[in-house]
Structures are given as structure tokens and as C-alpha cells.
Motif scaffolding. Structure first.
Motif, PDB file in Angstrom:
ATOM      1  N   SER A  71      49.158  40.908  39.224  1.00 41.78           N
ATOM      2  CA  SER A  71      48.986  40.668  38.421  1.00 41.78           C
ATOM      3  C   SER A  71      48.450  42.256  37.126  1.00 41.78           C
ATOM      4  CB  SER A  71      47.789  39.711  38.094  1.00 41.78           C
ATOM      5  OG  SER A  71      46.319  40.406  38.066  1.00 41.78           O
ATOM      6  N   THR A 122      44.085  41.365  42.303  1.00 45.09           N
ATOM      7  CA  THR A 122      45.014  41.362  42.805  1.00 45.09           C
ATOM      8  C   THR A 122      45.248  39.787  43.452  1.00 45.09           C
ATOM      9  OG1 THR A 122      42.560  41.010  44.690  1.00 45.09           O
ATOM     10  CG2 THR A 122      44.026  43.491  43.692  1.00 45.09           C
ATOM     11  N   ASP A 123      44.872  38.842  42.558  1.00 46.51           N
ATOM     12  CA  ASP A 123      44.659  37.420  42.329  1.00 46.51           C
ATOM     13  C   ASP A 123      45.658  36.879  40.662  1.00 46.51           C
ATOM     14  OD1 ASP A 123      44.838  34.738  42.742  1.00 46.51           O
ATOM     15  OD2 ASP A 123      43.222  34.657  43.583  1.00 46.51           O
ATOM     16  N   GLU A 124      46.650  36.578  40.429  1.00 44.21           N
ATOM     17  CA  GLU A 124      46.632  36.634  38.719  1.00 44.21           C
ATOM     18  C   GLU A 124      45.825  34.928  38.804  1.00 44.21           C
ATOM     19  OE1 GLU A 124      50.263  35.753  36.195  1.00 44.21           O
ATOM     20  OE2 GLU A 124      50.551  36.416  37.862  1.00 44.21           O
ATOM     21  N   ASP A 133      43.046  36.346  38.158  1.00 38.71           N
ATOM     22  CA  ASP A 133      42.445  37.504  37.142  1.00 38.71           C
ATOM     23  C   ASP A 133      42.325  36.393  35.664  1.00 38.71           C
ATOM     24  OD1 ASP A 133      42.081  38.999  39.049  1.00 38.71           O
ATOM     25  OD2 ASP A 133      43.744  40.032  39.988  1.00 38.71           O
TER      26      ASP A 133
END
Length: 480
Positions: free
Chosen positions: A234, A306-308, A311
Motif C-alpha cells: 500500500s 504491507t496490508d492495504e 493500512d
């Protein structure tokens, strides 16, 4: 004060004609690797410093480390100075060769040699453009965080020789933080190969740090092992307006606390720069165009995650709270990568100054973050008093203490460089800063090195230089 354009360099061995050196280089490296006279490309006459062009004695273009070593052995034996050249994007005169010097170009020393997924490393030849390194890392599922505006033409070896900074220092550090191993050719042609891939390696002196940031005065970097990082899943970018510098500091502290390791860039634009960017940056789009309020500063915040799914809500909640608290009166979040690029185009509008104001004065300094606004106020007032009508624009990577300054006096063919230097660098010294945050010293900042380094530090630099290059043949007159 000595004009850096006329610094004396070691004289060529008087018993050898220049033609003898050129012929020796051609015999060893081949005619295609040695360019002289009318065959010497114009691009090797200068770097991006704006100093007068200078035609080197010869341009040598080795294709591998052995060729670099051979060229250095020949030049060392003949007493001829050598100036390393990479992408020639440096702004301080560090890659400019004098007429009696050999320009050693790394433009043929290119290519990705290896990507090691287990070690998360990339081994690359020093002449490779930074953008090529970034793309190779991305294609392998990794991320090379070093990034600067000249990414398409600057060479990775030059990035390391100047310890480049760029946009993401607040998270990943300067260029040296991304290097695990180096191969370097010494002034006498010796080769030190230490292509280490291990993060933990405390076996004796960490010699790579002698050469990173030394601007090619101690050795020529030929191969590099870079540390890679996970590719971001992201990218979150916000453009925030704040009322003053106190709120900039509050926003920075909040970003560090609430975004933590996601925070990758924190860029600040003072009002003069903001107005210029919205008037002259062709790719920019002002997300706050409906608000005519004259704010005290404009901040671009970037977070890489690292995690949309996690995030984005976290980023939006953080910014929403700042809006609710009044720390940020107005803000916009990029809704797409196109939006993010448009936001960054505002910050990158510094590239539009040159065509508008050829010969303008540009500064790259470091200052204590808490005192930066005080220095800007003092600098703006001092310049205006000395030169009524002068323009000065302030912006930079404030999260890591790096301020950029553009100065231009309208209607004057020759800018008052010496006087402006004295004002800017005098304030930098007074505020406990540095005359170079990320661009290096080269020749242009050499007279001001003492404003940022003590006599004892400079003396130790000379000891190191004399130990590795006792004849003073490698990039002479640069830094020291």
C-alpha cells in the motif's frame, strides 16, 4: 577564499607527454574504451554543478573492474590524476575533470549481476542507473527504497560515493544504510572485493564506510551489494495544510507515533515554494485548490505499508483525528497512484526553477528540526535586507532535517553568489547545521566545509586521504 574552479592538482609527470598516457591506456583497454580529442563526448565536459565546462585530457570507459584497475595502475604510474564519473548528475562539481586529468567513466560498467531472494540482496555494477536497480528489485518482488529525482540517469556508484539521501531517509536512512558489500579499486590500481551479503558481520573494520560518501577521493566503487526490502502493498499519500511551523512539528511527532514504521516521507513546503509549485509545475494538481486560506506551511506525508486493508483505515483515522483536533485545518488523501504522483509533483516542482531562472542559487543544508523555522525566518530577512526584491524559496525533507533553499535576484545577469553563500552558510553554522545534507561537498562547497566540520575532523580526513592516496591522484581538489 579560493575559487573552486581554479584548484591546483598534481602535475602530470613532466617526463611523459600526454600522448604517452593515452597510448598506454589504449594499448591496455582497447581503442573503443579510450576517447580523446574530437572523439571525446561533450557530456564528459561537466556534471550538473553549473561550473564552466572543462575538457578532460581523455575519457576512459572500462567495461569491468579489471579495466578500472588497469586504468588506475597506468595513471598512477604516469602520475596523472583521475576523476571518476557516473551519471554526471552531481550538483557540487565532484565529477568535473580538469584539462590535465583523466575522466574515468563507469557508463559501460552496468548490469544487475545477482538477486539473492534468501538474503534479500541485489548485486549490481556501479554504473547502473538507480532506476534500473529499482525496477530489477521490483521485478523480483522486492523494494529498493533509495529514490531521488535523477533516478533515471544517476548511477548507483555515484549515489554511494555521495551517500545520497532522497525522499525516504526518514524511514530507510541514507544510502549507506542500504549497502552490505562493496568492491573498490584503489588509487594505485589495487582491488578490494568485499561483496558481503550478511547484515551481521563484525569481523574487523567495516571498510565500506571509508568509501561511501568519500566522493571518489579514496577509491572507485565498481560493484555493490544492496540490501532489499519487502515490496510495499500500500502507498498512502496525504497533502496537509497547517497554520505554522509549530503545527509542522506536532504533525511530525504524531506521524512518527501513530504511523510508526509505515512513515516513509515527510516533506514540507513553505508558502513561497507552494505558490511557485502551483503556478509552474505542469504535472501538479493542487488538492486544496478550493481553499484560498494562506496557510503557514504545506506538508506531504507518505506511508508505505504491507496490508492495504489495514493500512488505509489506520492512515485515514490518524489524519481524521488531526483534522478534528485542528492541528491540520485542511488535508487531502490521494485516492489513486495518479493522485499520489500529482501530489508529489508539487513537491518536485524544484525541477522547474532552472528553465525559469537559469543560474539561480540552490542550497542543500541540514539543520536541527526544532530550529529550522527560526533559521528560515532569519535567512529570509537577511537576504531581503542585503538584496531588496530577492526571491527565496524553502522546502525539503524536514522529517530528517534536510532543508533546500532556492535564491534568485531578478534582473541581475550574475547572481550575488559569494554574498548569498556567506549569509546562508553563516546561519547554518550559527544554528549548528551542516552545509551539505545529501549532495556532497565536491569543489563548490569545499571552502565552507569548516562551517560544518571541526579542524580536528578535517585533519583526520586528510590523514585518511594521504594514507590511501599519497600522490593525491584520485579526484584531487574535491572535498579537501
Amino acid at each position: 577564499m579560493t575559487d573552486p574552479r581554479f584548484i591546483s592538482t598534481p602535475a602530470m609527470n613532466p617526463t611523459l607527454a600526454p600522448s604517452a598516457v593515452i597510448e598506454a591506456l589504449r594499448a591496455e583497454l582497447g581503442p573503443q574504451a579510450v576517447r580523446a580529442g574530437a572523439d571525446l563526448p561533450v557530456r564528459h565536459h561537466n556534471d550538473a554543478s553549473g561550473l564552466p565546462a572543462s575538457v578532460p585530457l581523455v575519457v576512459v570507459r572500462p567495461a569491468d573492474t579489471a579495466g578500472v584497475a588497469a586504468a588506475m595502475r597506468i595513471c598512477h604510474a604516469h602520475g596523472v590524476a583521475v576523476v571518476p564519473q557516473g551519471g554526471l548528475t552531481g550538483l557540487c562539481g565532484g565529477a568535473r575533470a580538469a584539462p590535465d586529468q583523466v575522466a574515468l567513466s563507469l557508463e559501460r560498467l552496468v548490469g544487475i549481476e545477482e538477486i539473492d531472494p534468501a538474503a534479500a540482496t541485489l548485486t549490481v555494477r556501479a554504473g547502473t542507473p538507480l532506476e534500473t536497480v529499482q525496477q530489477a528489485a521490483a521485478d523480483a518482488g522486492f523494494f529498493c527504497p533509495l529514490d531521488l529525482g535523477a533516478r533515471g540517469s544517476c548511477a548507483i556508484g555515484g549515489n554511494l560515493a555521495t551517500n545520497a539521501g532522497g525522499n525516504r531517509v526518514i524511514r530507510y536512512g541514507m544510502a549507506r544504510e542500504m549497502v552490505l558489500g562493496l568492491e573498490v579499486v584503489l588509487p594505485d590500481g589495487g582491488v578490494v572485493t568485499s561483496l558481503n551479503k550478511m547484515i551481521k558481520n563484525n569481523a574487523g573494520f567495516d571498510l565500506k564506510h571509508l568509501f561511501i560518501g568519500s566522493e571518489g577521493t579514496l577509491g572507485i566503487i565498481t560493484r555493490v551489494v544492496l540490501r532489499l526490502y519487502p515490496k510495499p502493498a500500500s502507498t498512502l499519500v496525504a497533502l496537509c495544510a497547517v497554520n505554522g511551523y509549530d503545527d509542522v512539528l506536532t504533525l511530525l511527532a504524531s506521524a512518527r507515533q501513530n504511523l510508526g514504521p509505515l512513515l516513509s516521507a515527510f516533506e514540507v513546503m513553505w508558502p513561497e515554494f507552494w505558490q511557485f509549485a502551483n503556478t509552474h509545475a505542469p504535472r501538479a494538481r493542487n488538492p486544496l485548490a478550493d481553499d484560498a486560506t494562506p496557510y503557514g506551511a504545506y506538508v506531504l506525508v507518505e506511508a508505505l505499508g504491507t496490508d492495504e486493508a489495514m493500512d488505509t483505515p489506520r492512515f485515514e483515522a490518524w489524519l481524521g483525528q488531526l483534522l478534528e483536533d485542528g492541528v491540520v485545518p485542511n488535508a487531502a488523501i490521494a485516492q489513486s497512484l495518479a493522485d499520489a504522483r500529482a501530489f508529489w509533483a508539487l513537491r518536485d516542482a524544484s525541477g522547474e526553477f532552472h528553465p525559469l531562472w537559469p543560474g539561480h542559487l540552490a542550497y542543500d543544508v541540514g539543520l536541527p528540526v526544532a530550529r529550522m523555522e527560526d533559521c528560515v525566518i532569519r535567512c529570509r530577512a537577511a537576504l531581503a535586507e542585503a538584496f531588496p526584491g530577492i526571491d527565496s524559496f524553502y522546502y525539503g525533507h524536514i522529517g530528517d532535517g534536510n532543508l533546500h533553499l532556492i535564491v534568485h535576484l531578478p534582473g541581475v545577469p550574475k547572481q550575488p553568489k559569494d554574498a548569498v553563500n556567506a549569509i546562508v552558510y553563516g546561519l547554518v553554522r550559527e544554528f549548528g547545521g551542516t552545509v551539505s545534507a545529501e549532495h556532497g561537498i565536491g569543489t563548490l562547497k569545499r571552502p565552507w566545509l569548516g562551517h560544518a566540520r571541526s579542524p580536528e575532523e578535517i585533519a583526520l580526513m586528510r590523514v585518511i586521504k594521504n594514507a590511501l592516496d599519497p600522490l593525491g591522484l584520485l579526484n584531487p581538489g574535491k572535498v579537501l
